[in-house]
Design a protein around this motif. Structure first.
Motif, PDB file in Angstrom:
ATOM      1  N   ILE A   1      38.381  32.074  37.149  1.00  0.00           N
ATOM      2  CA  ILE A   1      38.237  33.530  37.074  1.00  0.00           C
ATOM      3  C   ILE A   1      37.551  34.064  38.318  1.00  0.00           C
ATOM      4  CG2 ILE A   1      37.119  35.406  35.804  1.00  0.00           C
ATOM      5  CD1 ILE A   1      37.650  33.840  33.256  1.00  0.00           C
ATOM      6  N   GLY A   2      36.549  33.348  38.816  1.00  0.00           N
ATOM      7  CA  GLY A   2      35.854  33.786  40.026  1.00  0.00           C
ATOM      8  C   GLY A   2      36.782  33.844  41.224  1.00  0.00           C
ATOM      9  N   SER A   3      37.639  32.853  41.348  1.00  0.00           N
ATOM     10  CA  SER A   3      38.584  32.840  42.462  1.00  0.00           C
ATOM     11  C   SER A   3      39.612  33.957  42.327  1.00  0.00           C
ATOM     12  CB  SER A   3      39.298  31.501  42.535  1.00  0.00           C
ATOM     13  OG  SER A   3      38.389  30.480  42.830  1.00  0.00           O
ATOM     14  N   ALA A   4      40.098  34.181  41.114  1.00  0.00           N
ATOM     15  CA  ALA A   4      41.082  35.247  40.897  1.00  0.00           C
ATOM     16  C   ALA A   4      40.467  36.610  41.197  1.00  0.00           C
ATOM     17  CB  ALA A   4      41.596  35.206  39.459  1.00  0.00           C
ATOM     18  N   LEU A   5      39.248  36.815  40.757  1.00  0.00           N
ATOM     19  CA  LEU A   5      38.565  38.077  41.013  1.00  0.00           C
ATOM     20  C   LEU A   5      38.325  38.262  42.503  1.00  0.00           C
ATOM     21  CD1 LEU A   5      37.318  40.521  39.635  1.00  0.00           C
ATOM     22  CD2 LEU A   5      35.194  39.235  39.447  1.00  0.00           C
ATOM     23  N   ALA A   6      37.921  37.210  43.186  1.00  0.00           N
ATOM     24  CA  ALA A   6      37.688  37.289  44.630  1.00  0.00           C
ATOM     25  C   ALA A   6      38.972  37.615  45.378  1.00  0.00           C
ATOM     26  CB  ALA A   6      37.094  35.981  45.131  1.00  0.00           C
ATOM     27  N   ILE A   7      40.084  37.005  44.972  1.00  0.00           N
ATOM     28  CA  ILE A   7      41.363  37.266  45.629  1.00  0.00           C
ATOM     29  C   ILE A   7      41.773  38.725  45.452  1.00  0.00           C
ATOM     30  CG2 ILE A   7      43.842  36.754  45.532  1.00  0.00           C
ATOM     31  CD1 ILE A   7      43.016  33.835  44.899  1.00  0.00           C
ATOM     32  N   VAL A   8      41.628  39.241  44.252  1.00  0.00           N
ATOM     33  CA  VAL A   8      42.024  40.631  43.980  1.00  0.00           C
ATOM     34  C   VAL A   8      41.141  41.601  44.755  1.00  0.00           C
ATOM     35  CG1 VAL A   8      42.147  42.390  42.182  1.00  0.00           C
ATOM     36  CG2 VAL A   8      43.040  40.114  41.752  1.00  0.00           C
ATOM     37  N   ILE A   9      39.839  41.348  44.773  1.00  0.00           N
ATOM     38  CA  ILE A   9      38.922  42.230  45.503  1.00  0.00           C
ATOM     39  C   ILE A   9      39.238  42.196  46.997  1.00  0.00           C
ATOM     40  CG2 ILE A   9      36.523  42.523  46.226  1.00  0.00           C
ATOM     41  CD1 ILE A   9      35.703  41.571  43.420  1.00  0.00           C
ATOM     42  N   CYS A  10      39.412  41.008  47.532  1.00  0.00           N
ATOM     43  CA  CYS A  10      39.684  40.880  48.966  1.00  0.00           C
ATOM     44  C   CYS A  10      41.021  41.510  49.336  1.00  0.00           C
ATOM     45  CB  CYS A  10      39.647  39.410  49.365  1.00  0.00           C
ATOM     46  SG  CYS A  10      39.767  39.161  51.141  1.00  0.00           S
ATOM     47  N   TRP A  11      42.021  41.328  48.511  1.00  0.00           N
ATOM     48  CA  TRP A  11      43.333  41.912  48.800  1.00  0.00           C
ATOM     49  C   TRP A  11      43.266  43.436  48.773  1.00  0.00           C
ATOM     50  CZ3 TRP A  11      47.664  40.535  50.971  1.00  0.00           C
ATOM     51  CH2 TRP A  11      48.758  41.375  50.870  1.00  0.00           C
TER      52      TRP A  11
ATOM     53  N   LEU B   1      45.551  35.719  54.536  1.00  0.00           N
ATOM     54  CA  LEU B   1      44.611  34.693  54.989  1.00  0.00           C
ATOM     55  C   LEU B   1      43.201  34.936  54.443  1.00  0.00           C
ATOM     56  CD1 LEU B   1      44.026  32.208  56.702  1.00  0.00           C
ATOM     57  CD2 LEU B   1      43.629  33.738  58.636  1.00  0.00           C
ATOM     58  N   THR B   2      42.708  36.157  54.548  1.00  0.00           N
ATOM     59  CA  THR B   2      41.358  36.426  54.037  1.00  0.00           C
ATOM     60  C   THR B   2      41.315  36.336  52.522  1.00  0.00           C
ATOM     61  OG1 THR B   2      41.774  38.802  54.112  1.00  0.00           O
ATOM     62  CG2 THR B   2      40.639  37.829  55.997  1.00  0.00           C
ATOM     63  N   SER B   3      42.400  36.661  51.845  1.00  0.00           N
ATOM     64  CA  SER B   3      42.437  36.524  50.392  1.00  0.00           C
ATOM     65  C   SER B   3      42.397  35.056  49.975  1.00  0.00           C
ATOM     66  CB  SER B   3      43.690  37.188  49.824  1.00  0.00           C
ATOM     67  OG  SER B   3      43.666  38.577  50.064  1.00  0.00           O
ATOM     68  N   ILE B   4      43.075  34.199  50.727  1.00  0.00           N
ATOM     69  CA  ILE B   4      43.018  32.767  50.441  1.00  0.00           C
ATOM     70  C   ILE B   4      41.607  32.236  50.654  1.00  0.00           C
ATOM     71  CG2 ILE B   4      43.797  30.499  51.260  1.00  0.00           C
ATOM     72  CD1 ILE B   4      46.535  31.801  51.789  1.00  0.00           C
ATOM     73  N   LEU B   5      40.977  32.650  51.746  1.00  0.00           N
ATOM     74  CA  LEU B   5      39.599  32.220  52.004  1.00  0.00           C
ATOM     75  C   LEU B   5      38.647  32.716  50.925  1.00  0.00           C
ATOM     76  CD1 LEU B   5      39.379  32.661  55.878  1.00  0.00           C
ATOM     77  CD2 LEU B   5      39.465  30.537  54.586  1.00  0.00           C
ATOM     78  N   ALA B   6      38.826  33.943  50.491  1.00  0.00           N
ATOM     79  CA  ALA B   6      37.990  34.478  49.418  1.00  0.00           C
ATOM     80  C   ALA B   6      38.217  33.695  48.130  1.00  0.00           C
ATOM     81  CB  ALA B   6      38.295  35.961  49.198  1.00  0.00           C
ATOM     82  N   GLY B   7      39.459  33.301  47.869  1.00  0.00           N
ATOM     83  CA  GLY B   7      39.750  32.500  46.684  1.00  0.00           C
ATOM     84  C   GLY B   7      39.085  31.140  46.733  1.00  0.00           C
TER      85      GLY B   7
ATOM     86  N   PHE C   1      36.207  30.480  48.257  1.00  0.00           N
ATOM     87  CA  PHE C   1      34.775  30.679  48.042  1.00  0.00           C
ATOM     88  C   PHE C   1      34.453  31.246  46.661  1.00  0.00           C
ATOM     89  CE2 PHE C   1      34.918  30.638  52.721  1.00  0.00           C
ATOM     90  CZ  PHE C   1      34.058  29.578  52.920  1.00  0.00           C
ATOM     91  N   GLY C   2      35.418  31.877  46.010  1.00  0.00           N
ATOM     92  CA  GLY C   2      35.272  32.319  44.623  1.00  0.00           C
ATOM     93  C   GLY C   2      34.114  33.265  44.382  1.00  0.00           C
ATOM     94  N   TRP C   3      33.186  32.829  43.524  1.00  0.00           N
ATOM     95  CA  TRP C   3      32.070  33.686  43.112  1.00  0.00           C
ATOM     96  C   TRP C   3      31.177  34.077  44.287  1.00  0.00           C
ATOM     97  CZ3 TRP C   3      32.263  36.418  39.016  1.00  0.00           C
ATOM     98  CH2 TRP C   3      32.913  35.960  37.878  1.00  0.00           C
ATOM     99  N   LEU C   4      31.107  33.252  45.324  1.00  0.00           N
ATOM    100  CA  LEU C   4      30.298  33.618  46.491  1.00  0.00           C
ATOM    101  C   LEU C   4      30.826  34.896  47.137  1.00  0.00           C
ATOM    102  CD1 LEU C   4      29.713  30.144  48.140  1.00  0.00           C
ATOM    103  CD2 LEU C   4      28.073  31.521  46.858  1.00  0.00           C
TER     104      LEU C   4
END
Length: 82
Positions: free
Chosen positions: A40-50, A57-63, A65-68
Motif C-alpha cells: 500500500i505504501g508503494s502504491a500510494l507513493a506512486i500515485v502521489i509522485c505521478w 522514472l520518478t514514480s518508479i523510484l517513489a514506489g 522507497f514507498g512510505w519514505l
C-alpha cells in the motif's frame, strides 16, 4: 477530490487482485509463504509522485522507497501550503 477517489480505487484494485492471485494451500506438510506484489505504501507513493511529476522514472523510484516518499511528500506539502 477526484484525485483522492482515483487513488482509493487504485489501492482497492491492487489489494483485491493481490488476494486473488495467491492460492491457498491446505497441505500441512509444507508451508511456503510468498511475499510478492506491491504494498500500500508503494502504491500510494506512486500515485502521489505521478500526480506531482507525471514522470514514469520518478514514480518508479517513489514506489521503491514507498512510505519514505509518502512521509517526504507530507513534509514538503506542508511547506508548500504554508
Amino acid at each position: 477530490m477526484k484525485l483522492l477517489l482515483k487513488t482509493l480505487l487504485f489501492i482497492i484494485f491492487l489489494t483485491a487482485n493481490s488476494t486473488l492471485l495467491f492460492a491457498h494451500d491446505t497441505n500441512e506438510t509444507s508451508h511456503t509463504i510468498i511475499n510478492g506484489g506491491i504494498g500500500i505504501g508503494s502504491a500510494l507513493a506512486i500515485v502521489i509522485c505521478w500526480s506531482r511529476t507525471e514522470s514514469v522514472l520518478t514514480s518508479i523510484l517513489a514506489g521503491i522507497f514507498g512510505w519514505l516518499y509518502v512521509i517526504y511528500y507530507l513534509i514538503v506539502r506542508e511547506k508548500e501550503n504554508g
